[in-house]
Every structure is written in C-alpha cells, then in structure tokens.
Write a protein that holds these residues in place. Sequence first.
Motif, mmCIF file in Angstrom:
data_model
loop_
_atom_site.group_PDB
_atom_site.id
_atom_site.type_symbol
_atom_site.label_atom_id
_atom_site.label_comp_id
_atom_site.label_asym_id
_atom_site.label_seq_id
_atom_site.Cartn_x
_atom_site.Cartn_y
_atom_site.Cartn_z
ATOM 1 N N ASN A 349 0.791 -0.982 0.050
ATOM 2 C CA ASN A 349 0.144 0.107 0.256
ATOM 3 C C ASN A 349 0.582 1.430 -0.471
ATOM 4 N N LEU A 350 2.453 0.790 -0.005
ATOM 5 C CA LEU A 350 3.349 2.265 0.050
ATOM 6 C C LEU A 350 2.441 3.269 -1.383
ATOM 7 N N SER A 351 2.865 4.868 -1.621
ATOM 8 C CA SER A 351 2.576 5.610 -2.301
ATOM 9 C C SER A 351 3.743 5.420 -3.989
ATOM 10 N N ILE A 352 3.231 6.048 -4.624
ATOM 11 C CA ILE A 352 4.311 6.134 -5.639
ATOM 12 C C ILE A 352 5.747 6.795 -5.459
ATOM 13 N N SER A 353 5.493 7.710 -4.130
ATOM 14 C CA SER A 353 6.650 8.290 -4.042
ATOM 15 C C SER A 353 7.638 7.972 -2.717
ATOM 16 N N GLN A 354 6.965 7.076 -2.055
ATOM 17 C CA GLN A 354 7.290 6.052 -1.072
ATOM 18 C C GLN A 354 8.460 4.934 -1.763
ATOM 19 N N ILE A 355 7.528 4.170 -2.486
ATOM 20 C CA ILE A 355 8.268 3.205 -3.852
ATOM 21 C C ILE A 355 9.785 4.170 -4.497
ATOM 22 N N ALA A 356 9.523 4.797 -4.623
ATOM 23 C CA ALA A 356 10.363 5.933 -5.594
ATOM 24 C C ALA A 356 11.339 5.488 -4.863
ATOM 25 N N TRP A 357 10.886 6.342 -3.456
ATOM 26 C CA TRP A 357 12.778 6.736 -2.305
ATOM 27 C C TRP A 357 13.221 5.284 -2.103
#
Length: 389
Positions: A349-357
């Motif tokens: 459920n990670l946001s796209i920005s969290q996945i990117a990071w």
Amino acid sequence: MSKVHKVILLIEKSRAFGRGLLHGIVQYSNFHGPWLFYMEPEINKKSRKHPYEWIGDLEADGIIGYTWDTNLIKAIVSLGYPAMIRGLEKPTLNAYCIVTDQVAIARTAVEYFMELGFRRFAYCGFDDMIWSQQRGENFSKIVLESGFKTYLYKQPKTKRFRSPDKEQVIIAKWLISLPKPIAVMAGNDDRSQDILAACKIADIKVPSEVAILGVDNDELICGLSYPQLSSIALSTQKAGYEAARVLGKLMEGQKVAENEQEVHVSPLHVVTRQSTDIMAIEDKQVAEAVHFIRNHSKEVIQVGDVAEASGLSRRTLEQRFRKVLAHSVHEEIKYARVNQMAKMLIGTNLSISQIAWSLGFPYTNNISRYFKRQKGISPLEYRKKYAPK
C-alpha cells in the motif's frame, strides 16, 4: 432500507483461481452490500444433481459463474438473471463475461523463460480444456515469433490412461525425448505437479534439465511441492471485485457501458520458486551478471557495478551480454528495477513516492517516466488496473 441482493456463486473454491475471484466478490460486498450468497449445497454434489436443477428455485437477483459447461451456461442465460460468467463466449442481454487474457499469460511465460536464457520450449496442458488449448496455442505462437519451436505434449486419447499415475509415466517418456535444458510451461499449477512427478519418475533434474512454470500461483500446490513450483500470478481478486461491481449495476437496473461488459483476468508477475531458479546461459559470467542485477533490483546500481561483480571489463561484459541476451546491461537493469516496482505497486500500500524513495529514485516524475517506457502505462494506471481494491 436498501434491498439485500441474493447472489448465486457457481465458483469452484478449492483452487487459487476460484478463491481469488471469491475474495474480490466478498470484498465488493463488504464495501457496497451486504449481499446474501448461495453456493451449491454439498448434498447436491453428493447426489450429482446438476446446478441448473436448483438455481432456478432460489429466485436470486444475480449469478457469478466460473464454468465451461455449455449446458449450464445456456441454463443461466435462459433464466434471465443478471450474470457474470467465465466461459461465456460473448456478452448477451443480461449476462456478461469474465475473460482470461491468454495472450498476455503466454507472453509473460515466454519473456520470463527468455530472460533466464532458455532457447528450447515445451508446453504441457490438458487437450480437452478450452483454456488450456488457448494457452498452448498462444505460447507456441509467441515462441515461434521469437524464432524458436515449441514441443507440445499430446494427451492419450484413451481416458483410462489419463489417471495421474498412468499419465505421469507417459509425460515422463515425453520429457525424456526432449532436448535439454528446456523450459516447460504447464497449463496450470496442477499440471506443474504432474510434470514434476514425471521428472522424478524419469530421474530428470529440475530445474537444471527441465524448468517448470505453472499458472495461477496456487500457494498450497506450489509450496507443498518439492522443489517448490514457480507460477504466474493472475489478477483474479481484482477481476472478482470488478465482476461484482458490474453485477451490482445490472441488479440495480443501471446501464452498463460497453467497455464494462468484459472483465479481464490478466497476468501480474511471475513468482519465482525453485523449479525455475536457474540461468540457462552457457556464458557463466553473463549468468552471474544477471543474478547480480536481479538480486540488487531494489538498489541503485550501474553497469560498472555489474562488470565488477562478474569479473569482466565493462566493454567485454557489454559485448557478451548483447551476444547472449540480445540487449544491453543497462536494459537488463531497467527490466529488473521496473519489475520490482510493479510487484510493490500490487503487493504493498506504499504510495508511488514512497516506492520511488525506497528504490533510490529522488523524484516521482523520474520513476513514472522510467516505468511507463517499460510497461506502456504509468505506475498509477498500473496499480489501478491490476492491484486488488
């Protein structure tokens, strides 16, 4: 008080495909229901009473079915109930389709095997099952488009030779006749088990001589096997949710758009287990390089890092990579990174920005462009299309 809809579920629940659909249906009902569900009574199964002998007596509001029984499909359609049916060839007035994307599943298998370095391919399915025939035909076609041939298993015509113990011996003889190493796509995870048993009968090593890939990612079947079986995970939960959503509109008398009349089950990714955990690449240093890339797919790595890990100069590695795999080292890194991101989009459920990071991308826009070039759609669109609700 809103009406509680009565919905008949004609879905086999002992295997992953059916269970995935049911999870999605229940999820929709929890959010938008409640619905009252009816499944086939056990007493009917014991008496071998056919479903169309009792479904008409329940006065249900809708049906979701998973069947290839043409008589049952005709019976459901003739009742006039709103229905979503896997096995229905095309939408009718009140009955719409759940469709498995056999082309995409076959392509996923071929691309996966090709990335592992295989250049010999075989398919083993069930000759009497329409979905298995379609899967095998598409697999063979895509393999041929890639410049190779597919060895197809043909079941014995006589039914008495199709019991597991007898047919596994026949499959073993077929496997012995094939060139090695070879990548075998199974019609589903049940068929993977048959192939694995046949390999044991024939003393064929898995995966070094025969690599086995199934479909459905049934964790019980795959996990209880030894070696454990790799499989293609499908978007069944998402499809179950969407089928319930469309059925809900039908039961409420709402208009269903043309693009909603078919709900698609698509491949998500390959779950790699022991039955394909090998690189069928004769160049051992290229194989080591690919292993390094995939084992570090969550990290920011450069071509120089891969060259150092393989013990080759960057120029030599690039030349040998292109010769063996027909693409560059950088393309392999991108492939592994994007696949890792795709798994995280579906499985977390990670946001796209969290996945990117977490993957070392400083900006979301960068990873979105990176992802879209590989998959053809943005990360947000990919999550919306494939992730369970």
